[in-house]
Design an enzyme around this catalytic site. Structure first.
Site, PDB file in Angstrom:
ATOM      1  N   LEU A  63      27.265  27.786  79.062  1.00 14.34           N
ATOM      2  CA  LEU A  63      26.430  28.143  77.916  1.00 14.34           C
ATOM      3  C   LEU A  63      25.226  28.915  78.430  1.00 14.34           C
ATOM      4  CD1 LEU A  63      26.366  24.815  75.863  1.00 14.34           C
ATOM      5  CD2 LEU A  63      27.110  27.017  74.959  1.00 14.34           C
ATOM      6  N   SER A  64      24.941  30.053  77.801  1.00 12.81           N
ATOM      7  CA  SER A  64      23.721  30.792  78.140  1.00 12.81           C
ATOM      8  C   SER A  64      22.500  30.053  77.593  1.00 12.81           C
ATOM      9  CB  SER A  64      23.771  32.205  77.565  1.00 12.81           C
ATOM     10  OG  SER A  64      24.756  32.981  78.201  1.00 12.81           O
ATOM     11  N   ALA A  65      21.336  30.434  78.083  1.00 12.90           N
ATOM     12  CA  ALA A  65      20.091  29.826  77.611  1.00 12.90           C
ATOM     13  C   ALA A  65      19.873  30.158  76.131  1.00 12.90           C
ATOM     14  CB  ALA A  65      18.925  30.337  78.441  1.00 12.90           C
TER      15      ALA A  65
END
Length: 244
Positions: A63-65
């Site tokens: 998951l990206s930030a």
């Protein structure tokens, strides 16, 4: 990448912080972020980190930030009824938020390299549909995921209104990505360590805007079979819709 805003105690507080820092700027994007709890896309033993503005990776799951997803959602300029292609669709978190905006007449496709991540995404999508109060409040465009390398999409694939790539795009693949777009469409991708928004203004005309510096793992190059041929990714049929 991340750490641009303070951690929240829960999903709503994380969204409050993203709004205050101007990462979330429009009502549609705010509603989508509030409707889907980021923690639901984490493995149970890592959920205490879900509301930090940090990327998360475990095996093939990534998951990206939150600040990155916020900028992506804003840059895509999503509207009901559009077609969307997510390259490196991962957990399905972004695709599900997009689906809340696209509505029942949109198209929501994702391509993911890893089959175990596709299964994870399908489980998370099923959980959202079965358990979330938000599902009943939106006309949802359910995402459809296929396994494959996004650099091997069949050349007879239809073009899309909106495209996002969740891995660093090498310069030699820029034209390939741009050609997935319809005229008038928007492509958002990490290009040369900048999150970049490209708008197709004509058959061979483009406008490019650098959004912010990012660090993404690069796209995985295709592996050819023993015959030397690549395995083409066949996307679901994209029905062109009449706009009245």
């Amino acid at each position: 990448m991340g750490g641009a805003v303070s951690a929240g105690e829960d999903n709503d507080e994380l969204i409050d912080n993203l709004k205050e820092a101007q990462y979330i700027r429009t009502d549609l994007v705010e509603q989508a972020f509030r409707a889907i709890d980021r923690a639901d896309y984490y493995l149970e033993e890592f959920k205490e980190n879900a509301y930090k503005d940090l990327a998360w990776k475990h095996g093939n799951i990534h998951l990206s930030a939150p600040c990155i997803y916020s900028e992506v959602m804003e840059a895509l300029d999503l509207q009901p009824g559009l077609s969307f292609l997510n390259l490196g669709s991962g957990t399905g978190y972004l695709s599900s938020m997009v689906g809340l905006i696209l509505g029942p007449f949109g198209v929501n496709h994702g391509v993911e390299l890893h089959s175990d991540v596709i299964e994870y995404a399908k489980q998370k999508l099923d959980f959202f549909i079965r358990t979330s109060d938000s599902f009943d409040k939106f006309d949802f465009c359910e995402p459809s995921f296929v396994t494959g390398n996004c650099l091997e999409i069949s050349p007879d694939c239809c073009q899309y209104d909106r495209v996002y790539c969740g891995a660093g795009v090498q310069k030699e693949h820029e034209e390939y990505m741009k050609n997935l777009l319809k005229v008038g469409g928007i492509l958002v991708m990490p290009l040369e360590e900048k999150l970049t928004k490209i708008t197709r203004t004509g058959p061979s005309a483009w406008e490019t805007k650098k959004i912010l510096a990012v660090s993404f793992a690069p796209l995985v190059q295709p592996c050819h079979s023993e015959s030397g041929k690549s395995r083409l990714v066949q996307l679901p049929m994209l029905w062109e819709k009449l706009r009245i």
